[in-house]
Design a protein around this motif. Structure first.
Motif, PDB file in Angstrom:
ATOM      1  N   VAL A 174       8.252   1.680   7.474  1.00  0.00           N
ATOM      2  CA  VAL A 174       7.291   1.761   6.367  1.00  0.00           C
ATOM      3  C   VAL A 174       7.626   0.667   5.346  1.00  0.00           C
ATOM      4  O   VAL A 174       8.738   0.129   5.349  1.00  0.00           O
ATOM      5  CB  VAL A 174       7.293   3.157   5.702  1.00  0.00           C
ATOM      6  CG1 VAL A 174       6.940   4.238   6.719  1.00  0.00           C
ATOM      7  CG2 VAL A 174       8.633   3.466   5.065  1.00  0.00           C
ATOM      8  N   ASN A 199      12.741   7.320   7.896  1.00  0.00           N
ATOM      9  CA  ASN A 199      12.071   6.034   8.146  1.00  0.00           C
ATOM     10  C   ASN A 199      13.007   4.876   7.833  1.00  0.00           C
ATOM     11  O   ASN A 199      14.014   5.052   7.147  1.00  0.00           O
ATOM     12  CB  ASN A 199      10.841   5.901   7.244  1.00  0.00           C
ATOM     13  CG  ASN A 199       9.880   7.049   7.424  1.00  0.00           C
ATOM     14  OD1 ASN A 199       9.140   7.093   8.393  1.00  0.00           O
ATOM     15  ND2 ASN A 199       9.914   7.999   6.498  1.00  0.00           N
ATOM     16  N   LYS A 248      -3.102   1.824   8.925  1.00  0.00           N
ATOM     17  CA  LYS A 248      -1.908   2.366   8.260  1.00  0.00           C
ATOM     18  C   LYS A 248      -2.249   3.535   7.345  1.00  0.00           C
ATOM     19  O   LYS A 248      -3.359   3.649   6.859  1.00  0.00           O
ATOM     20  CB  LYS A 248      -1.250   1.269   7.411  1.00  0.00           C
ATOM     21  CG  LYS A 248      -0.712   0.140   8.219  1.00  0.00           C
ATOM     22  CD  LYS A 248      -0.199  -0.956   7.333  1.00  0.00           C
ATOM     23  CE  LYS A 248       0.394  -2.083   8.128  1.00  0.00           C
ATOM     24  NZ  LYS A 248      -0.274  -2.435   9.382  1.00  0.00           N
ATOM     25  N   TYR A 258       5.617  10.380   3.854  1.00  0.00           N
ATOM     26  CA  TYR A 258       6.533   9.641   4.739  1.00  0.00           C
ATOM     27  C   TYR A 258       6.862  10.370   6.040  1.00  0.00           C
ATOM     28  O   TYR A 258       7.765   9.968   6.769  1.00  0.00           O
ATOM     29  CB  TYR A 258       7.836   9.319   3.993  1.00  0.00           C
ATOM     30  CG  TYR A 258       7.669   8.268   2.915  1.00  0.00           C
ATOM     31  CD1 TYR A 258       7.139   7.011   3.217  1.00  0.00           C
ATOM     32  CD2 TYR A 258       8.039   8.514   1.607  1.00  0.00           C
ATOM     33  CE1 TYR A 258       6.984   6.049   2.231  1.00  0.00           C
ATOM     34  CE2 TYR A 258       7.894   7.562   0.612  1.00  0.00           C
ATOM     35  CZ  TYR A 258       7.360   6.328   0.937  1.00  0.00           C
ATOM     36  OH  TYR A 258       7.210   5.367  -0.035  1.00  0.00           O
TER      37      TYR A 258
END
Ligand code: NAD
Length: 498
Positions: free
Chosen positions: A143, A168, A242, A472
């Motif tokens: 990310v 992430n 995204k 996330y």
């Protein structure tokens, strides 16, 4: 001259574009460094490093990932002064203000340290014969974050601890105007024991941002900056598949009811309007006194205080307000004041033309107070992002609420009153994401989440806190049948309990 480089994997690199831009000390106007400007190749290298690190980092138990956050907290506390000085040198904000930025960033680190609890899933036994269900949240992958100049440490740390704690790996594209804080953050994480490649920094401007938005291996982008760029980032990032959260600009109003404690309200306006030279997305830029009498008393009390603001460099502990980030920003703010004056606003205190002895080449502006501002003026409609406080006189509470609710931005707002009925009504009816009642800068603590409404934010999630866990991660729900002995034959109807 110092060159501020990209940090990719465990390498410092100048990249391959051959491009750089100067970094200034806004207090003196002198160039103190240059920052390299990356583009597609640098973003790609950072994404490859992050992708390589993802497998083992996402497999690391949350409690162990949390240990890096606990360690980061210790490192940040120990190096707090250095972090604040790094912020102030390139941004210009006072040392105490920079320390406040570090404290708010630390809150997010502390929240991320509890990630094992925040990621706890749900389990339902016997949803069917021998069938159990559990839901968990899994990390997204690589990310990215794109951040503004005004909180060079806090805003990256709104994103990175939460994204990493969720499992992430991260690519940060910080502001090119005060880029050293990002490299310091990298260093702090390294000291806290973060493995190579989990965090990467690529400096740059539009070319680097476009490369982030178009990169197919980047799963999600968090952006904080001005509204036109937020909208661009949201649109282009979403178009390439995204998940995007893009927080934008603001015009924050504070209503002063006739019954408010005026001394308290004026103190609040001084701090929230002129702290950090008004370069805060939660700065109060419009005071809305209710009724002419309240307005007259307010302006009478405010004017001498705005004129007496102690403006100076971060190195002077007496300073209440530092310089503007760049000479261009200073010019743009001066032009906004001139436009307001031309449109009929009364310049009660004029901050243009301020000169500071010993700092003649710095990017200085004094505090400006504008009275008789009206809703059709450009000075009201646009975000000035400088030390300019407008007074817009409303005849009653209903007019003030309508004004705020019809403004294009909806980041923060406040009401100052002793009337609980009015405060409760305001909190419910106002179309703004963060509301203060006798609190001028209602930035939520890290256990809540931060986010505006209307054109102050694009995308479904707020930043940090519980919303960040959702942003996330993605939800996975597993339905399993044990023991294996249960047989019901082939079932051609849609599975249900009937
Ligand atoms: P900005 O929009 O100019 O820059 C933000 C980021 O976008 C930077 O990393 C910059 O390199 C990049 N960028 C700039 N121009 C670009 C372009 N044309 N194409 C692609 N990327 C580009 O914002 P800024 O001046 O650094 O910061 C101030 C703004 O940020 C204000 O509008 C303020 O309200 C806003 N802000 C909002 C929040 C919030 O939480 N809503 C918080 C802080 C700042």
């Amino acid at each position: 001259m110092k060159t501020i480089k990209h940090l990719i994997g465990d390498q410092e690199t100048i990249g391959s574009t051959g491009r750089s831009q100067p970094v200034f000390n806004p207090a003196t106007g002198e160039q103190i460094a240059e920052v390299v400007l990356g583009a597609a190749a640098e973003i790609d290298a950072a994404v490859r490093a992050a992708k390589q690190a993802f497998e083992s980092w996402s497999d690391t138990p949350p409690t162990k990932r949390a240990r890096v956050m606990f360690a980061l907290r210790e490192v940040m506390n120990r190096r707090r002064d250095e972090i604040a000085k790094t912020i102030s040198l390139e941004h210009g904000k006072t040392h105490d203000d920079a320390l406040g930025e570090v404290t708010r960033a630390l809150e997010v680190v502390e929240y991320a340290s509890g990630i094992a609890a925040h990621l706890q899933g749900d389990f339902s036994r016997d949803v069917g014969p021998g069938i159990d269900s559990f839901a968990e949240r899994q990390p997204l992958g690589v990310v990215a974050g794109i951040t503004p100049f005004n909180f060079p440490s806090m805003v990256p740390l709104w994103m990175i601890p939460m994204a990493l704690a969720c499992g992430n790996t991260f690519v940060l594209k910080p502001s090119e105007r005060d880029p050293s804080s990002a490299n310091l953050i990298f260093d702090l994480f390294r000291e806290a024991g973060l493995p190579d490649g989990v965090l990467n920094i690529v400096h740059g401007g539009k070319a680097a941002v476009d490369a982030v938005l178009d990169h197919q291996e980047i799963q999600a982008v968090s952006f904080v900056g001005s509204t036109p760029i937020a909208e661009y980032v949201y649109t282009r990032g979403c178009a390439s598949g995204k998940r995007v959260q893009a927080l934008g600009g603001a015009k924050n109003h504070m209503i002063i009811m006739p019954d408010a404690d005026l001394t308290q309200a004026v103190d609040a306006l001084m701090g929230a309007g002129f702290g950090s030279a008004g370069e805060r997305c939660m700065a109060i830029s419009v005071a809305v006194p209710i009724g002419e009498e309240t307005a007259d008393r307010l302006v009478e009390k405010l004017a001498p205080q705005v004129a007496a603001l102690k403006i100076g460099p971060a190195s002077d502990p007496q300073s209440e307000m530092g310089p503007i980030i760049t000479n261009e920003a200073k010019q743009r703010i001066s032009d906004c004041i001139a436009a307001g004056e031309k449109e009929g606003a009364k310049v009660v205190v004029d901050g243009r033309g301020l000169k500071l002895q010993g700092y003649e080449d710095g990017f200085w502006l004094g505090g400006t107070l504008l009275d008789n501002v009206t809703a059709d003026m450009s000075v009201y409609k646009t975000e000035i992002f400088g030390p300019v406080l407008s007074v817009l006189r409303a005849k009653d509470y209903a007019e003030a609420v309508k004004l705020i609710n019809t403004h294009e931005y909806g980041n923060g707002t406040a009401i100052f009153t002793r009337d609980g009925d009015a405060a409760r009504d305001f909190a419910k009816r106002i179309k703004v994401g963060m509301v203060g009642v006798n609190v001028p800068i209602p930035v939520p603590v890290a256990t809540h989440s931060f986010g505006g409404w209307k054109r102050s934010s694009f995308g479904a999630h707020g930043i940090y806190g519980p919303e960040a866990v959702h942003f996330y991660t993605r939800l996975k729900t597993v339905t399993s049948r044990w023991p294996t002995g249960i047989r019901s034959g082939a079932q051609f109807t849609f599975p249900s309990m009937d």
